[in-house]
Design an enzyme around this catalytic site. Structure first.
Site, PDB file in Angstrom:
ATOM      1  N   GLU A 301       0.826  -1.207   0.000  1.00  0.00           N
ATOM      2  CA  GLU A 301       0.000   0.000   0.000  1.00  0.00           C
ATOM      3  C   GLU A 301       0.859   1.254   0.000  1.00  0.00           C
ATOM      4  O   GLU A 301       0.641   2.186   0.775  1.00  0.00           O
ATOM      5  CB  GLU A 301      -0.950  -0.020   1.198  1.00  0.00           C
ATOM      6  CG  GLU A 301      -1.864  -1.239   1.184  1.00  0.00           C
ATOM      7  CD  GLU A 301      -2.938  -1.249   2.261  1.00  0.00           C
ATOM      8  OE1 GLU A 301      -2.703  -0.686   3.336  1.00  0.00           O
ATOM      9  OE2 GLU A 301      -4.012  -1.821   2.009  1.00  0.00           O
ATOM     10  N   ASP A 382      -8.425  -8.801   3.910  1.00  0.00           N
ATOM     11  CA  ASP A 382      -8.299  -7.690   4.851  1.00  0.00           C
ATOM     12  C   ASP A 382      -9.461  -7.645   5.840  1.00  0.00           C
ATOM     13  O   ASP A 382     -10.376  -6.847   5.665  1.00  0.00           O
ATOM     14  CB  ASP A 382      -8.253  -6.376   4.047  1.00  0.00           C
ATOM     15  CG  ASP A 382      -7.648  -5.235   4.841  1.00  0.00           C
ATOM     16  OD1 ASP A 382      -7.178  -5.480   5.958  1.00  0.00           O
ATOM     17  OD2 ASP A 382      -7.646  -4.106   4.325  1.00  0.00           O
ATOM     18  N   GLU A 410     -12.953  -2.157  11.903  1.00  0.00           N
ATOM     19  CA  GLU A 410     -12.816  -1.360  10.682  1.00  0.00           C
ATOM     20  C   GLU A 410     -13.893  -1.676   9.643  1.00  0.00           C
ATOM     21  O   GLU A 410     -14.571  -0.777   9.165  1.00  0.00           O
ATOM     22  CB  GLU A 410     -11.427  -1.601  10.099  1.00  0.00           C
ATOM     23  CG  GLU A 410     -11.233  -0.940   8.752  1.00  0.00           C
ATOM     24  CD  GLU A 410      -9.870  -1.205   8.141  1.00  0.00           C
ATOM     25  OE1 GLU A 410      -8.997  -1.775   8.812  1.00  0.00           O
ATOM     26  OE2 GLU A 410      -9.685  -0.814   6.978  1.00  0.00           O
TER      27      GLU A 410
HETATM   28  C1  GCU Z   1      -6.209  -2.021   5.924  1.00  0.00           C
HETATM   29  C2  GCU Z   1      -6.548  -0.692   6.522  1.00  0.00           C
HETATM   30  C3  GCU Z   1      -5.406   0.263   6.459  1.00  0.00           C
HETATM   31  C4  GCU Z   1      -4.171  -0.378   7.070  1.00  0.00           C
HETATM   32  C5  GCU Z   1      -3.893  -1.686   6.388  1.00  0.00           C
HETATM   33  C6  GCU Z   1      -2.788  -2.463   7.057  1.00  0.00           C
HETATM   34  O1  GCU Z   1      -6.085  -1.914   4.556  1.00  0.00           O
HETATM   35  O2  GCU Z   1      -7.631  -0.152   5.833  1.00  0.00           O
HETATM   36  O3  GCU Z   1      -5.771   1.430   7.157  1.00  0.00           O
HETATM   37  O4  GCU Z   1      -3.075   0.457   6.956  1.00  0.00           O
HETATM   38  O5  GCU Z   1      -5.028  -2.507   6.454  1.00  0.00           O
HETATM   39  O6  GCU Z   1      -3.131  -3.377   7.802  1.00  0.00           O
HETATM   40  O7  GCU Z   1      -1.636  -2.178   6.862  1.00  0.00           O
END
Ligand code: GCU
Length: 843
Positions: A301, A382, A410
């Site tokens: 990400e 996730d 979440e």
């Molecule tokens: C999910 C979450 C993010 C977080 C990511 C992670 O995608 O939405 O906010 O950073 O997980 O676990 O790294």
């Protein structure tokens, strides 16, 4: 104070904020009758104030005092008369105590005996003694004074909590990423807070459930956590934790040597980079000698990592492992690695984010240093409402692993929906992965037994905040409590844990215990039913706040949470023979089961298979009809929550009763938003009617856009299914008051529940009034952004859609129902529809 107490009606509990959670030590029924069997001396075998044994002494004194109203003194060596003695095994032996007969204890384990009117609590180490003391108090707080002698050892050594706290507010997430309980208890404005009272209180809660370390900052880490000022601050947090035996760890930003250190590289194999991390690590241990270790999110990400330099993930993890090893620290390296930029579903039927973790980690199993632990989310995507256990757990044999669970909800309603998670965790932990066709429940892989490893365990993303309820909602705290308890003993029963928690948190009253159990145990299945079924994932808005329905947001983007729904078919084909090949990542028995739709459990069918909406499940129902029915059933269950809760009025304090009542009412309304959005979406897509004729037919509704409007105008909502009929009404501008009216000709005179569906955006606090004839039935504000802590949303959509219900309203046939909306800020007092429901009818 006395005067106030005198006037409290008998049995009415005093207001509570929730800050003591399950550690209230409230007086138990008939407290005095226990006085004879409870010692009034506590002997703590360590008088150093930073020792968990000292803390145990204080806690025992406070507990005995609170629970029984009995005075109790603490002393630091043996005394006369019956006592509660707490210390380490070694400390006890030094005082001349006999330890020959003690059962075997592992690190953090404890022995307890309450035989003969005395109590002896011995920890293998200092925090084990504290755990024992908390356990003893937990028994006392339940009125359990049976004579017992037993040892309790943790199932796994790593029982950590991750907090996703940012150092400062801002960005898309405010001060805690995916946190719904207010600001960070650790950080403010880029630095560590001066007042760390809440950090101590948090450590106390965590110690009471056996948690032994906390990563205090976000996995999406900022390099400034490692600057001199912040390391001094972080050392103060560690000081606050220490008396509770809770160690501190940090999340790292992989590119820190460049971003903070001014180097021109962060290549993990570069000597200056290695030296930079070694120095930094040494510096940390000088300030925090019991530092637990690091947590690293790399190459995921948008985060930098070793792959940036064509190095392996093992090269990245080992960099930190080597720096930590001389100090005894460990590195938790996250397996949540995927490249969202390379995922392109339209071109490639074989692309699959679920495959990523195994693809990235395969071949590395024998390359990690022995203090690397790979932290794996329970499922391959996730934190969805239902996922199969991640197959990566079966690929790492030499490398220790932890499972990453999410206590913060979440994707699971952000603490605005009651969802008791332990039944889900239990299913995951008990799931037998059949490695080499041998019994291999996930829990046996985590505790190291299955592959003969020493390290391993649990990481829970908690995200408590400054809110005095900690997580934002009182009932959500059962998830935190049970998380610690299950990490200690994964064979624990979720329902038994819940009942204990309720007794400690609210009351010994059986009706309170049973009601909370009924609601909580029904809550995860209900949430799954009204959100995403059959393994299709939660179907929440993944492009915005991860809250509320938005099934279309799953597809057509590179985030890889695809459903591949079209007009006739739905589901991800993850088979080996025809799909992404994901099912082949499991050991053969499990792979074979998931490879065919006829052997895949219904609740994961669409996770593994792409089938027509008319495909028949094992239940005999079609996929589409199952969707419709499940959404009706799940949302119907949610309607029972406020009613069940209302029975507890007067049985728990008014403050917590009311706070939770409000949330459960909100959830009941939002469950209907979910039901209608998802059902409308798939109804529109498939064109297949609901056999029971419910979807799209709402006999008691009036669309706002069909009412007589004055100052209001129709507005096409996107996504279309987030509004009944596709439209809502908004005030014609943000200073005009709007009115929408309709004569209730279709309704006979009588009593009705009147519901109004509206949108509460985080960009203003509009006011609405509901009138029937000349009577104002109610007035309310769009101020949920201050009241329920979910992520703020600025759009008119399924995330902001809200229902308010006024019950038992007298209506005379032909009365004019009128909504008056006063916009505020940029919130144009939006209204979707009204429902005038005969009592008992929900729609
Ligand atoms: C999910 C979450 C993010 C977080 C990511 C992670 O995608 O939405 O906010 O950073 O997980 O676990 O790294």
């Amino acid at each position: 104070m006395l005067a106030i107490l005198l006037f409290l009606p008998l049995g009415l509990a005093a207001a509570e904020t929730g800050i003591d959670a399950w550690l209230r030590y409230a007086p138990i029924p008939d407290a005095e009758s226990y006085h004879g069997s409870i010692p009034s001396i506590v002997v703590a075998l360590n008088d150093s104030q930073i020792s968990p044994v000292y803390t145990a002494g204080q806690e025992l004194q406070q507990g005995i005092n609170g629970i029984f109203g009995k005075d109790c003194t603490v002393q630091y060596e043996g005394g006369d008369g019956p006592s509660v003695t707490v210390g380490t095994v070694a400390g006890y032996a030094e005082t001349g105590g006999s330890i020959d007969e003690l059962p075997e204890l592992v690190d953090d384990g404890f022995y307890m005996s309450t035989v003969g009117g005395e109590a002896l609590i011995l920890g293998q180490n200092e925090r084990g003694a504290l755990y024992g003391a908390f356990h003893y108090l937990e028994l006392l707080a339940q009125g359990n004074v049976t004579e017992l002698a037993f040892a309790s050892n943790p199932d796994a050594p790593i029982r950590w909590v991750n907090q996703w706290d940012n150092l400062r507010d801002g960005g898309t997430h405010g001060s805690i990423e995916r946190g719904y309980g207010g600001h960070s208890i650790f950080f403010w404005d880029g630095v560590v807070r001066d007042d760390l009272t809440r950090a101590s209180q948090y450590a106390r809660l965590l110690a009471s459930i056996g948690i032994n370390a906390v990563i205090v900052n976000n996995v999406n880490a900022n390099e400034t956590i490692l600057n001199e000022t912040n390391l001094d601050g972080v050392a103060r947090i560690a000081d606050a934790f220490r008396p509770y035996g809770v160690q501190l760890g940090l999340s790292l930003y992989f590119a820190s040597p460049e971003a903070l250190g001014g180097l021109d590289t962060f290549d993990p194999l570069n000597d200056t980079v290695v030296e930079w991390w070694n120095d930094k690590t040494n510096q940390i241990y000088e300030k925090i000698p019991d530092f637990a270790g690091y947590l690293v999110k790399a190459n995921s990400e948008g985060q930098p990592g070793p792959i940036t330099y064509n190095r392996t993930l093992a090269d990245g993890a080992n960099l930190f492992a080597r720096a930590l090893k001389p100090h005894g620290g460990i590195i938790m390296f996250r397996a949540f690695v995927y490249d969202h930029e390379s995922l392109n579903q339209t071109l490639n039927w074989k692309a699959d984010r679920a495959n990523a973790a195994v693809e990235f980690f395969d071949g590395l199993d024998d390359q990690f240093e022995d203090n690397v632990v790979v932290q794996i989310k329970y499922g391959p995507i996730d934190f969805q409402v239902r996922e199969p256990v991640s197959p990566l757990f079966t690929h790492l044999v030499k490398t220790p692993v932890t499972v990453e669970l999410q206590i913060t909800q979440e994707y699971l309603g952000q603490q605005c929906h009651l969802v008791y998670l332990p039944p889900m965790w239990k299913e995951l932990l008990d799931f037998d992965l059949r490695v080499d066709s041998q019994p291999s429940p996930l829990s046996s892989i985590l505790n190291g037994q299955r592959f003969n490893r020493k390290l391993g365990g649990y990481a829970g993303v908690v995200n408590v905040g400054l809110n005095e309820t900690w997580l934002g909602s009182h009932l959500s705290m059962s998830n935190l409590y049970a998380y610690g308890k299950m990490a200690w003993d994964p064979t624990s029963s979720p329902e038994a844990l819940l009942n204990t928690w309720t007794k400690l948190t609210f009351s010994h009253d059986q009706e309170v215990i049973d009601t909370i159990a009924d609601m909580s145990m029904a809550s995860w299945p209900a949430y799954e039913n009204y959100t995403g079924n059959l393994g299709i994932q939660t179907l929440t808005d993944i492009l915005n706040a991860h809250y509320g329905p938005n099934p279309a947001s799953q597809d057509g983007n590179p985030w890889g949470q695809w459903t591949r729904a079209d007009a006739t078919t739905i589901g991800m084909d993850r088979t080996v023979w025809n799909g992404t090949g994901f099912s082949g990542q499991y050991p053969s028995e499990i792979a074979a089961q998931y490879e065919s739709p006829t052997t895949t459990p219904d609740n994961l069918l669409l996770w593994f298979h792409h089938v027509p909406y008319t495909y028949r499940l094992r239940s005999g129902q079609t996929v589409i009809q199952h969707f419709y029915d499940a959404h009706y059933a799940g949302s119907a269950t949610a309607q029972t929550f406020p009613t069940q809760w209302s029975r507890l009025q007067g049985k728990i304090d008014a403050e917590r009763f009311e706070a939770q009542r409000f949330r459960l009412e909100y959830q009941a309304g939002h469950a209907l938003v979910w039901r209608d959005s998802i059902n409308n979406f798939y109804h529109n897509k498939s064109g297949i009617a609901d056999q029971q004729g419910r979807v799209g037919n709402h006999a008691y509704r009036v669309e706002a856009e069909d009412m007589a409007l004055d100052g209001y105008v129709p507005y096409a909502v996107s996504p279309v299914e987030a509004a009944s009929g596709g439209y809502c009404i908004v005030t014609s501008d943000n200073s005009t008051r709007g009115a929408a009216s309709v004569a209730l000709e279709r309704w006979e005179s009588g009593r009705y529940d009147v519901a109004v569906n509206y949108y509460d955006l985080a960009i203003g606090n509009s006011t609405w009034e509901l009138w029937i004839g000349e009577e104002m039935v109610g007035e309310w504000k769009g101020d949920l952004e201050y009241r329920i802590g979910k992520a703020p949303v600025f759009y008119i959509d399924g995330q902001t859609a809200t229902r308010i219900t006024f019950r038992g309203v007298e209506v005379t046939k032909g009365d004019v129902l009128k909504i008056v909306g006063v916009p505020d800020g940029q919130e144009p007092a939006p209204v979707d529809y009204i429902s005038v429901l005969p009592e008992g009818v929900v729609d």
